[in-house]
Scaffold this active site. Structure first.
Site, PDB file in Angstrom:
ATOM      1  N   SER A   1      -5.746  -3.016   3.220  1.00 16.40           N
ATOM      2  CA  SER A   1      -4.671  -3.149   4.213  1.00 16.40           C
ATOM      3  C   SER A   1      -3.314  -3.521   3.630  1.00 16.40           C
ATOM      4  O   SER A   1      -2.313  -3.424   4.338  1.00 16.40           O
ATOM      5  CB  SER A   1      -5.055  -4.168   5.276  1.00 16.40           C
ATOM      6  OG  SER A   1      -5.920  -3.568   6.200  1.00 16.40           O
TER       7      SER A   1
ATOM      8  N   LYS B   1      -0.730  -0.928   3.967  1.00 15.16           N
ATOM      9  CA  LYS B   1      -0.091  -0.663   5.264  1.00 15.16           C
ATOM     10  C   LYS B   1       1.389  -1.045   5.273  1.00 15.16           C
ATOM     11  O   LYS B   1       2.159  -0.554   6.093  1.00 15.16           O
ATOM     12  CB  LYS B   1      -0.864  -1.388   6.373  1.00 15.16           C
ATOM     13  CG  LYS B   1      -2.288  -0.824   6.526  1.00 15.16           C
ATOM     14  CD  LYS B   1      -3.150  -1.626   7.491  1.00 15.16           C
ATOM     15  CE  LYS B   1      -4.565  -1.051   7.523  1.00 15.16           C
ATOM     16  NZ  LYS B   1      -5.494  -1.873   8.313  1.00 15.16           N
TER      17      LYS B   1
ATOM     18  N   TYR C   1      -5.583   7.914   6.359  1.00 13.64           N
ATOM     19  CA  TYR C   1      -5.769   6.455   6.439  1.00 13.64           C
ATOM     20  C   TYR C   1      -6.731   5.944   5.349  1.00 13.64           C
ATOM     21  O   TYR C   1      -6.428   5.000   4.619  1.00 13.64           O
ATOM     22  CB  TYR C   1      -6.267   6.090   7.844  1.00 13.64           C
ATOM     23  CG  TYR C   1      -6.644   4.640   7.987  1.00 13.64           C
ATOM     24  CD1 TYR C   1      -5.657   3.664   8.130  1.00 13.64           C
ATOM     25  CD2 TYR C   1      -7.971   4.235   7.972  1.00 13.64           C
ATOM     26  CE1 TYR C   1      -5.994   2.325   8.253  1.00 13.64           C
ATOM     27  CE2 TYR C   1      -8.316   2.892   8.093  1.00 13.64           C
ATOM     28  CZ  TYR C   1      -7.325   1.943   8.224  1.00 13.64           C
ATOM     29  OH  TYR C   1      -7.662   0.615   8.331  1.00 13.64           O
TER      30      TYR C   1
ATOM     31  N   TYR D   1      -4.084 -10.591  10.061  1.00 14.24           N
ATOM     32  CA  TYR D   1      -5.009 -10.438  11.193  1.00 14.24           C
ATOM     33  C   TYR D   1      -4.825 -11.611  12.166  1.00 14.24           C
ATOM     34  O   TYR D   1      -3.695 -12.025  12.419  1.00 14.24           O
ATOM     35  CB  TYR D   1      -6.465 -10.332  10.705  1.00 14.24           C
ATOM     36  CG  TYR D   1      -6.647  -9.519   9.445  1.00 14.24           C
ATOM     37  CD1 TYR D   1      -6.242  -8.174   9.404  1.00 14.24           C
ATOM     38  CD2 TYR D   1      -7.197 -10.057   8.292  1.00 14.24           C
ATOM     39  CE1 TYR D   1      -6.418  -7.420   8.258  1.00 14.24           C
ATOM     40  CE2 TYR D   1      -7.371  -9.298   7.140  1.00 14.24           C
ATOM     41  CZ  TYR D   1      -6.971  -7.993   7.131  1.00 14.24           C
ATOM     42  OH  TYR D   1      -7.136  -7.251   5.999  1.00 14.24           O
TER      43      TYR D   1
ATOM     44  N   VAL E   1      -8.838  -6.350   2.827  1.00 12.06           N
ATOM     45  CA  VAL E   1     -10.232  -6.768   2.627  1.00 12.06           C
ATOM     46  C   VAL E   1     -10.737  -6.548   1.189  1.00 12.06           C
ATOM     47  O   VAL E   1     -11.839  -6.952   0.862  1.00 12.06           O
ATOM     48  CB  VAL E   1     -11.212  -6.110   3.636  1.00 12.06           C
ATOM     49  CG1 VAL E   1     -10.952  -6.593   5.041  1.00 12.06           C
ATOM     50  CG2 VAL E   1     -11.171  -4.604   3.548  1.00 12.06           C
TER      51      VAL E   1
HETATM   52  N1  GLU Z   1      -9.815   0.239   5.087  1.00 13.49           N
HETATM   53  C1  GLU Z   1     -10.155  -0.980   5.750  1.00 13.49           C
HETATM   54  C2  GLU Z   1     -10.706  -0.696   7.122  1.00 13.49           C
HETATM   55  O1  GLU Z   1     -10.229   0.179   7.739  1.00 13.49           O
HETATM   56  C3  GLU Z   1      -8.933  -1.837   5.803  1.00 13.49           C
HETATM   57  C4  GLU Z   1      -9.216  -3.164   6.367  1.00 13.49           C
HETATM   58  C5  GLU Z   1      -8.345  -4.222   5.818  1.00 13.49           C
HETATM   59  O2  GLU Z   1      -8.072  -4.333   4.630  1.00 13.49           O
HETATM   60  O3  GLU Z   1      -7.922  -5.021   6.672  1.00 13.49           O
HETATM   61  O4  GLU Z   1     -11.603  -1.305   7.595  1.00 13.49           O
END
Ligand code: GLU
Length: 308
Positions: free
Chosen positions: A63, A66, A190, A242, A260
């Site tokens: 993430s 992002k 994604y 989060y 993650v």
């Molecule tokens: N590729 C992970 C997912 O979609 C990213 C989650 C993350 O790092 O928060 O679950």
């Protein structure tokens, strides 16, 4: 302040605690990562850099990527992006679907999975997935000033095979008309950007434009406007961890984005970008030791957006 001595001390003190967290195992490829890893890198705007531990070993950005896709999508769609994605903390886990029903397919923010999938849909406009993925990779290489950065195909495949929640989120938003391209193409983009492999040193350099008001002073590139950099930092502070974003702001006091894979990118506006990596996660899905490391660095340096 001897910042190199500080990162070495933080590394030394926290190295023994890397066994405490839990590696993300819902993506099988990430479950294989060695939990004992700990890397720290600080890239200053004036060119100085400091690093300790496994700072040169690439890990799965997940993430954290992002931040870069949001920057790219804002460049494509401008302010119109905000009619499709919100700017509020979600207070829910990163992969939650519950709010999407009440909010008619408009995700709370661009950093939860649903929001990042809309961002991927924007980047896909007018392109094939392969071209969109190439654009993202080129952008990350450009901001990091490093052409060796790559996407890990095994991680991308692992997510494609097991990303049932993300497939559900994308289909659900498509039902509300907020995903414009075929779901498998959007998720292809994604999953691939989540699978970007970067070291702490590369990540800290890549984040420097956010510390520099949109400009990377090391390369002289004007990446985005000062206003846009400020706004991305604001979203990182309020939504970057989060449902633990408030706690991170309280303990660290810097805009940050976690993933993650165990990485966290933190921005010290006007001063530096910091990247940490430790794969063991806490109960909220953020790097346990990585968060502690940033807390120590912020406390010892006094770097915080909340103090003069
Ligand atoms: N590729 C992970 C997912 O979609 C990213 C989650 C993350 O790092 O928060 O679950």
């Amino acid at each position: 302040m001897d910042v190199q001595a500080l990162v070495e001390r933080v590394h030394g003190e926290l190295k023994t605690r890397t066994d405490e967290g839990k590696v993300a195992d819902y993506i099988p490829e990430l479950a294989k990562v060695d939990k004992a890893k700990l890397g720290l890198a600080i890239q200053m705007l004036d060119g100085a850099s400091f690093a300790a531990g496994d700072a040169d070993e690439p890990f799965s950005a997940q993430s954290v990527s992002k931040v870069f896709t949001l920057t790219l999508a804002l460049g494509r769609a401008g302010e119109a992006l905000w009619s499709r994605v919100g700017r509020e903390p979600s207070g829910s886990p990163f992969n939650s679907i519950v709010q999407l029903e009440q909010e008619r397919g408009v995700p709370r923010n661009p950093f939860i999975n649903a929001g990042a999938i809309v961002v991927a849909d924007v980047i896909l406009s007018g392109h094939q997935p392969r071209e969109a993925i190439g654009d993202i990779l080129r952008f990350v290489r450009f901001v990091a000033d490093d052409d060796t950065i790559a996407i890990d195909p095994l991680v991308a495949r692992s997510e494609t095979e097991t990303g049932f929640r993300n497939i559900a989120l994308a289909n659900y938003m498509r039902a509300f008309g907020n995903i414009h391209h075929p779901v498998e193409k959007v998720l292809g983009v994604y999953f691939h950007h989540c699978a970007l492999a970067m070291s702490c040193r590369q990540l800290a350099r890549a984040g420097l434009y956010l510390a520099g008001g949109g400009r990377n002073p090391l390369t002289g590139s004007a990446v985005i406007s000062t206003e846009r950099a400020r706004r991305i930092n604001a979203l990182m502070l309020t939504c970057g961890h989060y449902d633990a974003s408030g706690d991170f702001a309280f303990r660290v006091g810097l805009p940050g984005k976690s993933g993650v894979g165990g990485g966290i990118l933190a921005i010290v506006p006007g001063r530096a970008a910091i990247a940490v990596w430790s794969p063991g996660l806490n109960a909220r899905g953020n790097s346990l030791v990585g968060s502690l490391a940033l807390e120590m660095i912020a406390r010892e340096t006094g770097w915080s957006i909340f103090s003069p």
